[in-house]
Every structure is written in structure tokens, then in C-alpha cells.
Enzyme design. Structure first.
Site, short mmCIF file in Angstrom:
data_model
loop_
_atom_site.label_atom_id
_atom_site.label_comp_id
_atom_site.label_asym_id
_atom_site.label_seq_id
_atom_site.Cartn_x
_atom_site.Cartn_y
_atom_site.Cartn_z
N GLN A 32 -16.46 6.29 -2.48
CA GLN A 32 -16.36 7.41 -1.61
C GLN A 32 -17.28 7.37 -0.71
O GLN A 32 -17.73 8.47 0.01
CB GLN A 32 -16.60 8.71 -2.47
CG GLN A 32 -15.49 8.94 -3.50
CD GLN A 32 -14.07 9.12 -2.66
OE1 GLN A 32 -13.81 9.81 -1.81
NE2 GLN A 32 -13.01 8.23 -3.17
N HIS A 82 -23.99 31.98 11.65
CA HIS A 82 -23.86 33.09 10.72
C HIS A 82 -25.46 33.79 10.99
O HIS A 82 -25.27 35.13 11.10
CB HIS A 82 -24.24 32.41 9.35
CG HIS A 82 -24.12 33.73 8.36
ND1 HIS A 82 -23.38 34.58 8.04
CD2 HIS A 82 -25.29 33.98 7.26
CE1 HIS A 82 -23.73 35.50 7.09
NE2 HIS A 82 -24.76 35.09 6.78
N LYS A 84 -23.30 49.14 1.72
CA LYS A 84 -22.90 48.49 0.34
C LYS A 84 -24.18 48.37 -0.38
O LYS A 84 -25.29 47.94 0.26
CB LYS A 84 -22.37 46.92 0.53
CG LYS A 84 -22.07 46.38 -0.85
CD LYS A 84 -21.29 44.76 -0.44
CE LYS A 84 -22.37 43.89 0.51
NZ LYS A 84 -21.77 42.67 0.70
N THR A 91 -14.62 34.45 -0.30
CA THR A 91 -13.47 34.89 -1.45
C THR A 91 -12.71 36.08 -1.12
O THR A 91 -11.87 36.53 -1.86
CB THR A 91 -14.35 35.00 -2.78
OG1 THR A 91 -15.42 35.95 -2.67
CG2 THR A 91 -14.91 33.53 -3.15
N THR A 105 -15.36 41.35 -0.76
CA THR A 105 -15.85 42.28 -0.28
C THR A 105 -15.10 42.92 0.74
O THR A 105 -15.01 44.30 1.17
CB THR A 105 -17.41 41.86 0.41
OG1 THR A 105 -18.26 41.39 -0.52
CG2 THR A 105 -18.03 43.22 1.13
#
Length: 338
Positions: free
Chosen positions: A47, A139, A204, A235, A238
Site C-alpha cells: 500500500q 471549516h 443545540k 453522519t 444533527t
């Protein structure tokens, strides 16, 4: 040094389809055929990554197109090794085009004895001899300061603004932009100002670590078409819960515009089964077959914007001009015509 005739593009394996789209778009702009530089980026049996460039790049202005998305470590190493190969082959300048900058969420120490991995990655990129970075929707904006080289951070919001104005042209008066947390308010406010819509926030809170967040909507969303705006969807837990809370608070329907569709684990299944009418993402990360097949996920192309940004860097002209809808409109002409 020979005269540079055209910018040269090379791509790793992270998002080959985006790289080819950028090359096609640049060919249209330049009126000449711009292909990806012929190279092989392969792995040995253990690899280890091996790169071989088959074309002469001496004195050329090179652009490596390689998001550092999943698998982040492999794609990052491909980028670094390609840069090393180009610098050792006497390329005049190497620019890393990183549509999605991985490790950006590790931009500060949140608790004791934790790393700032975004800074480590910035040091590694600079250390290979890369002289400029072109990315989109970092971000955290302060990551630009982690580099000792120029960083051009493009924004998806002008493209999203064009898309929203086209998709919701008959009900723009009912649209409300929503930030899914307090940290993303600046991003959501900027888009809300572009399209002249009000802003709401989903607050939140967790009583204890590990507990499911309690969410509260700040602002009146009754009867509104809510559009959640964020930079990353991983995912989708939220995001889907925020959509439910908005519907419970009286929203007519919920849509989402997310720049980087990481969409790992159960994300696609959650989005498919959620109350969200649609999720719009960009192709900064290569979409999987599952993402492409999802009925309520739509992909907006970034190739027109990246192609123009690369040409602007090559020409030595302004990249910040692409932050304006008036500038991006003609670039996306035909896609958002009435």
C-alpha cells in the site's frame, strides 16, 4: 525557462471526475484542449504510494487537483508525493487544488493533550514545496493562517444563492435560511444577505457529554420554507434532527445546502428517510453510487468555479471576484437560466 503556454493539471485518485470536468471547462474557456497530465498514481502490494509523471513539466505552472477526503490519509499522501515528483521534475510552480480540506475540523485544542492536526497538515503541504493552495469553504477561516503560503478559499454560497434563486423563484418571500448551530451563523447570515431572506438558528445544547442534544429554534419559522446551510455533513444525525425540530416548530418544508457531502456511515439512509425534502451538496468530494442514487440528494457542480479560479491564478488576476453572484452568473450560464 521556457514560456508557459497553458496551465497544466494533474490529478490523484480522490476525485478524478471533478478533475476531468475542470479540464473540460478550462478547454472551453481557453479555446484549446487542456487534458490532465499523463501520470500514474498507484500502490505497491504493501500500500505504499508510487507516482510517475509521463510528460515533461519543466518550467510549467502545475495544478494538483486532489481533495483530502475519505480515505483521508491515502489521499493526503498522494497529494504530497505528487507535489514532490513535480518539484523534482523542475516544475516552475505547484498549486494544490484541494476542494475539500480534510482534518479541518481539528483546528484547535478542544481539551488537554490533543493535537491541532490542521496545522500539522498545513506544515506537511508547505514542506513539499507547494507554493499556493486553492480550496473551498474551509471549516474554520483561521486555517488560512496555518499556512506560510497564499491560500485562496472559495465559497459555495454564491453558487448556492444562484441555485436557491432558481429553485425557489416562486416562493422566495417564504424562504428562511437556517444555521444548524451557533458556530455556523456567519456562513448562514452571508447567504441570507445574498438572497434577501431572514435568518433563524437552531440552538443545540447537551446537559451531559454523550447525551442527545436538545435543540431549540431561535426565530419564528411558522409557514416558512426553511433552508439549512452548513459546510460539512458527515453522519447527518444533527442535520436530520434539526430538520425534524424545524417541522415541529411550524416550518412548511425543509431543504439543506451543504458544501461538503462527507456522508459517512448511515448518512444516506438517514437523509432518505428524513423529513427533508432535499439535500443539495457540491461535488468537492466524489459522490458514491449510494449518494447518486438517493432520491432527495442533488449535486451542484463546482468545476466551473474551480476552472475560472485556476485560470485567474495562472493569469495573476483576482480570485476574490468569484465571491460575487454577478461574476459567477455568466460562469454558470445555462444551468440557472429562467
Amino acid at each position: 525557462m521556457p514560456t508557459v503556454t497553458e496551465p497544466k493539471l494533474i490529478s490523484g485518485n480522490a476525485n478524478l471526475s471533478l478533475a476531468k470536468s475542470i479540464a473540460r471547462r478550462m478547454s472551453m474557456h481557453r479555446g484549446v484542449n487542456i487534458d490532465l497530465v499523463d501520470a500514474r498514481v498507484e500502490r505497491f502490494n504493501d500500500q505504499e504510494i508510487f507516482v510517475e509523471v509521463y510528460e515533461n513539466v519543466r518550467g510549467e505552472d502545475m495544478f494538483i487537483i486532489q481533495p483530502t477526503s475519505n480515505p483521508a490519509n491515502d489521499n493526503l499522501m498522494e497529494l504530497l508525493i505528487m507535489a514532490d515528483a513535480l518539484k523534482r521534475s523542475s516544475a516552475a510552480r505547484v498549486t494544490a487544488v484541494i476542494p475539500y480540506f480534510g482534518y479541518a475540523r481539528q483546528d484547535r485544542r478542544t481539551k488537554a493533550r490533543t493535537p491541532i492536526t490542521a496545522k500539522l497538515v498545513a506544515n506537511m503541504i508547505t514542506g513539499t514545496g507547494i507554493e499556493r493552495v486553492l480550496t473551498m469553504d474551509l471549516h474554520a477561516a483561521q486555517i488560512q493562517g496555518f499556512f506560510d503560503i497564499p491560500v485562496d478559499n472559495l465559497y459555495a454560497s454564491p453558487v448556492f444563492a444562484l441555485d436557491i434563486q432558481h429553485q425557489f423563484k416562486d416562493k422566495l418571500n417564504d424562504v428562511m435560511i437556517v444555521s444548524p448551530d451557533v458556530g455556523g451563523v456567519a456562513r448562514a447570515r452571508e447567504l441570507a444577505q445574498r438572497i434577501g431572506c431572514p435568518l433563524s438558528i437552531v440552538d443545540k445544547r447537551r446537559e451531559k457529554a454523550g447525551e442527545v442534544a436538545e435543540m431549540t429554534v431561535i426565530g419564528d419559522v411558522t409557514g416558512k420554507t426553511c433552508i439549512i446551510v452548513d459546510d460539512i455533513c458527515d453522519t447527518a444525525g444533527t442535520l436530520c434532527k434539526a430538520a425534524e425540530v424545524l417541522i415541529q416548530s411550524g416550518a412548511k418544508e425543509v431543504h439543506s445546502y451543504i458544501t461538503h457531502g462527507v456522508l459517512s456511515g448511515p448518512a444516506v439512509e438517514r437523509i432518505t428517510n428524513s423529513v427533508m425534502k432535499s439535500l443539495v451538496i457540491t461535488d468537492s468530494i466524489e459522490p458514491t453510487k449510494q449518494v447518486k442514487a438517493a432520491k432527495n440528494i442533488r449535486i451542484v457542480p463546482t468545476a466551473p468555479m474551480f476552472a475560472q479560479a485556476i485560470l485567474n491564478i495562472w493569469h495573476g488576476t483576482s480570485v476574490s471576484s468569484l465571491f460575487d453572484v454577478k461574476t459567477l452568473g455568466p460562469i454558470y450560464e445555462g444551468m440557472y437560466s429562467s
